[in-house]
Write an enzyme that holds these catalytic residues in place. Structure first.
Site, PDB file in Angstrom:
ATOM      1  N   PHE A 243      80.381 -25.307  25.382  1.00 21.18           N
ATOM      2  CA  PHE A 243      79.862 -24.836  24.092  1.00 21.18           C
ATOM      3  C   PHE A 243      80.544 -25.606  22.952  1.00 21.18           C
ATOM      4  O   PHE A 243      81.735 -25.922  23.038  1.00 21.18           O
ATOM      5  CB  PHE A 243      80.110 -23.329  23.949  1.00 21.18           C
ATOM      6  CG  PHE A 243      79.446 -22.745  22.746  1.00 21.18           C
ATOM      7  CD1 PHE A 243      78.066 -22.568  22.712  1.00 21.18           C
ATOM      8  CD2 PHE A 243      80.180 -22.411  21.618  1.00 21.18           C
ATOM      9  CE1 PHE A 243      77.440 -22.047  21.582  1.00 21.18           C
ATOM     10  CE2 PHE A 243      79.558 -21.887  20.486  1.00 21.18           C
ATOM     11  CZ  PHE A 243      78.193 -21.712  20.470  1.00 21.18           C
TER      12      PHE A 243
ATOM     13  N   ARG B  14      66.047 -19.906  25.621  1.00 20.63           N
ATOM     14  CA  ARG B  14      67.008 -19.174  26.428  1.00 20.63           C
ATOM     15  C   ARG B  14      66.623 -17.705  26.464  1.00 20.63           C
ATOM     16  O   ARG B  14      66.517 -17.052  25.432  1.00 20.63           O
ATOM     17  CB  ARG B  14      68.410 -19.353  25.845  1.00 20.63           C
ATOM     18  CG  ARG B  14      69.517 -18.962  26.771  1.00 20.63           C
ATOM     19  CD  ARG B  14      70.869 -19.333  26.199  1.00 20.63           C
ATOM     20  NE  ARG B  14      71.183 -18.540  25.013  1.00 20.63           N
ATOM     21  CZ  ARG B  14      72.369 -18.551  24.403  1.00 20.63           C
ATOM     22  NH1 ARG B  14      73.336 -19.351  24.835  1.00 20.63           N
ATOM     23  NH2 ARG B  14      72.585 -17.805  23.348  1.00 20.63           N
TER      24      ARG B  14
ATOM     25  N   ASP C  86      86.742 -20.135  29.222  1.00 23.26           N
ATOM     26  CA  ASP C  86      85.957 -19.446  28.206  1.00 23.26           C
ATOM     27  C   ASP C  86      84.955 -18.537  28.931  1.00 23.26           C
ATOM     28  O   ASP C  86      84.103 -19.023  29.677  1.00 23.26           O
ATOM     29  CB  ASP C  86      85.238 -20.482  27.329  1.00 23.26           C
ATOM     30  CG  ASP C  86      84.362 -19.837  26.262  1.00 23.26           C
ATOM     31  OD1 ASP C  86      83.976 -18.668  26.417  1.00 23.26           O
ATOM     32  OD2 ASP C  86      84.047 -20.526  25.280  1.00 23.26           O
TER      33      ASP C  86
ATOM     34  N   TYR D 232      80.770  -9.816  21.463  1.00 17.82           N
ATOM     35  CA  TYR D 232      79.530  -9.413  20.784  1.00 17.82           C
ATOM     36  C   TYR D 232      78.272  -9.748  21.582  1.00 17.82           C
ATOM     37  O   TYR D 232      77.171  -9.498  21.118  1.00 17.82           O
ATOM     38  CB  TYR D 232      79.446  -9.999  19.366  1.00 17.82           C
ATOM     39  CG  TYR D 232      79.722 -11.482  19.230  1.00 17.82           C
ATOM     40  CD1 TYR D 232      78.808 -12.425  19.665  1.00 17.82           C
ATOM     41  CD2 TYR D 232      80.887 -11.933  18.625  1.00 17.82           C
ATOM     42  CE1 TYR D 232      79.053 -13.777  19.524  1.00 17.82           C
ATOM     43  CE2 TYR D 232      81.146 -13.285  18.471  1.00 17.82           C
ATOM     44  CZ  TYR D 232      80.228 -14.197  18.911  1.00 17.82           C
ATOM     45  OH  TYR D 232      80.480 -15.545  18.764  1.00 17.82           O
ATOM     46  N   LYS D 233      78.437 -10.292  22.764  1.00 21.70           N
ATOM     47  CA  LYS D 233      77.285 -10.554  23.627  1.00 21.70           C
ATOM     48  C   LYS D 233      77.103  -9.368  24.579  1.00 21.70           C
ATOM     49  O   LYS D 233      76.580  -8.340  24.184  1.00 21.70           O
ATOM     50  CB  LYS D 233      77.490 -11.863  24.380  1.00 21.70           C
ATOM     51  CG  LYS D 233      77.629 -13.099  23.458  1.00 21.70           C
ATOM     52  CD  LYS D 233      77.839 -14.364  24.281  1.00 21.70           C
ATOM     53  CE  LYS D 233      78.158 -15.574  23.407  1.00 21.70           C
ATOM     54  NZ  LYS D 233      77.043 -16.002  22.559  1.00 21.70           N
TER      55      LYS D 233
END
Lengths: 408, 408
Positions: free
Chosen positions: B129, B380, B206, B231-232
């Site tokens: 990322f 996605r 990560d 927050y996912k």
């Protein structure tokens, strides 16, 4: 009759800012007499409670991910701009709201060092707040720099002469607090900044104890970098994000060390290499903390209504009241007023010293007077003009007098 | 009849996790057909809304500063411990919740480098990322280190062999994502960690796209450091604080670069010099972001109820449904399934590629199907087992088929 309860109540009756007290969430605690710790944690606004509800139900709960493009992504700058305008004398485009004060301080000190290659000294002072000294020491250790610590007079805080004697050709950056967290002494930001610049050094000012409590003029003073918290006089909430100011004169050159995606030129390009965003946005790193940010937004909005000038005037009057009552009731009991007596040179709290301060502080809290104990012998009386009343101060000082007078 | 709407509804009727959907704030948006972006922003829990209300009115509004000693100060570790237990396979005392993923990544990579003095290489990969690559590059630039970038097969992500070929005696630290943010490929954490350790290097994982979506076993794999966002799949809220894991084997030695007061041994000593707190607490820097933290606490609590094993099983089933429908409806329209077909090797999203993905994504969102466009040609489809239903997926794929089939 300068110190009667009636007189304090008369001051409240004449107080233009008294109306703002109703804009805060009521304290539900029958035992609480006075909250004089808004300089550690300001009280919540009703608007913040409503805004959080709206945030969760509507923005987060129903607009969902779309809210990022519908306003969240630009909040750090928009709230920063308004904070800059209302509280700290910064033109738009120079302030963001992000991270914690400690992280912002780390970023700005590192950015300042990078702008002064070859200079290996950081100047700070022994009375600076621990996180400032610790972060500076940590940076110095990592980069083999030296730290010169001014030892100021505790009552006056750092004076221009102190800085003049300390800063030299090897100084990269001077890191100081605008208002001393213990004595409330106000540093002469403009003069000190001028002195540092005269030697080619940059300045990072910590505004934790002045932002929202008194006018700060960063642009006018030509300050390079500044940071501060929002959970004290800006009433933004526990651990709400801090702010970070970079003077536009440095916008082309400054690079901060934590080059996360939100500070990149095009966030969603998912680029191969980091290219910093233009302007202040490059000071961002990670995803902005939105739930904390709305408290900053609301706190700044209320300050805009009330006006920083009126806030300052009331803070000075509240401070005078504390000092008058302390002189009359507390000095005979062994207390010392350890803050400047001049309204101009004192921030929005008053430090009272007493050899038995730690134990007294606990007894005060047990008696509903919430103040801060500050190691080793300080009782810090915080004055938040938007919520603190004169009668509250009068009551608090009378309880301190009772508690200290009756012995252990 | 594998792909009829009835069949999808039957899967929902048999879904043990379906009951948890009612624990979330209802989406008020008549036009919304499907929210398949919980891997960018998970939905709010009703409990989080209630908890925030209580936080503002009671903890912050009435207990005021006392709340710091009544629980707030230890939240980073308490929530971290529970997150460690429920989601990422970490025994107590190794996880804190703080800062953003970018800042946590900076801290852990710097801490890892300090534990491997003399080694000057960081290994990462080109599909990592952006914030990971950017932060790593930024550190390398500041400390004159080299970055070796593995270029993995986009579909499989980084494989142990890739790491074996890349890591050498000069490698200080390997920084990789557990689940690829584009392909959803799951990296073999245990094997890769073993290979890195075999060369004397450390690993930073990560977990942004795996924490809360599938079991992670940090302790069992002997991982050194890990970070991730909340927050996912943990549904903690926009910009909620990240988490940071340090294996206890490093607790005596590790030093992170941002030595703020909250990471000190005694916060209120206002000491002359920084002494790091024992254990994981030294990874903290600034004042903990409490309003963001309660969302993490509630998200983790719901996951504890549901169980990460059941979450993983449903994520795999949802992924299979996406792939089956894509094969049937979308591949004929020019789409490619760009995620692993093996349930074991795929995280909790499916990447669909299409040459016209960017324009299609906007049309899907306009038609109430919220997915993520990922540069340059990816759509996605995020699958959040606690909120995503099979029927929702079925509807979403049918809309994608309609939109792509009808042309521009």
């Amino acid at each position: 009759m300068a110190t009667t309860r009636d007189w304090a109540e008369q001051l409240d009756a004449n107080d233009e800012l008294a109306v703002y007290r109703d804009r805060f969430v009521p304290i539900v605690d029958p035992g609480l007499v006075a909250y004089l710790d808004g300089n550690s944690l300001g009280r919540p606004l009703l608007a913040t409670a409503e805004r959080l509800e709206h945030l969760v139900r509507h923005e987060w709960g129903s607009r969902l991910i779309r809210s990022w493009s519908e306003g969240w992504l630009t909040l750090p700058e928009r709230v920063g701009d308004e904070l800059g305008r209302v509280a700290i004398g910064a033109a738009p485009g120079q302030v963001i709201v992000a991270d914690s004060t400690s992280v912002c301080l780390y970023k700005t000190v590192r950015a300042a060092l990078a702008l002064r290659p070859g200079r290996i000294e950081i100047v700070t002072d022994t009375s600076n707040f621990p996180t400032d000294r610790f972060v500076v020491d940590g940076i110095a250790e990592q980069f083999a720099l030296t730290v010169k610590r001014i030892s100021p007079d505790p009552l006056t805080g750092v004076r221009p002469d102190d800085v003049d004697a300390a800063v030299g050709d090897g100084t990269a950056v001077v890191v100081l607090s605008h208002v001393d967290y213990r004595s409330a002494a106000v540093a002469d930001m403009a003069a000190i900044t001028r002195i540092a610049h005269g030697r080619g050094a940059l300045v990072v000012w910590d505004l934790c104890h002045s932002a929202g409590a008194m006018p700060v003029e960063l642009d006018a003073a030509g300050v390079d970098f500044a940071v501060g918290c929002t959970y004290k006089f800006l009433n933004a909430g526990p651990g709400a994000p801090a702010f970070l100011y970079v003077n536009s004169k440095h916008h082309n050159g400054f690079r901060q060390p934590i080059t996360g995606w939100i500070g990149a030129e095009d966030i969603f390009a998912m680029a191969d290499r980091f290219r910093p965003a233009p302007g202040i946005r490059r000071a961002l790193s990670g995803t902005p903390p939105i739930t904390g940010m709305v408290g900053v937004d609301e706190g700044v909005a209320l300050l805009a209504e009330a006006g920083i000038g009126r806030v300052r005037t009331k803070a000075q009057a509240l401070g005078r009241l504390v000092i008058e009552l302390a002189d009359e009731w507390l000095v005979p009991l062994g207390f010392t007023v350890a803050s400047p007596r001049s309204d101009e040179l004192r921030g929005a709290h008053v430090m009272l010293r007493h050899p038995d301060a730690e134990r007294l502080s606990q007894r005060l809290i047990d008696n509903g007077v919430i103040i801060d104990f500050r190691n080793p012998d300080g009782i810090r009386v915080g004055l938040s003009p938007l919520t603190t009343s004169y009668a509250e101060v009068w009551h608090a000082l009378s309880v301190i007098s009772d508690v200290a007078g009756t012995g252990p």
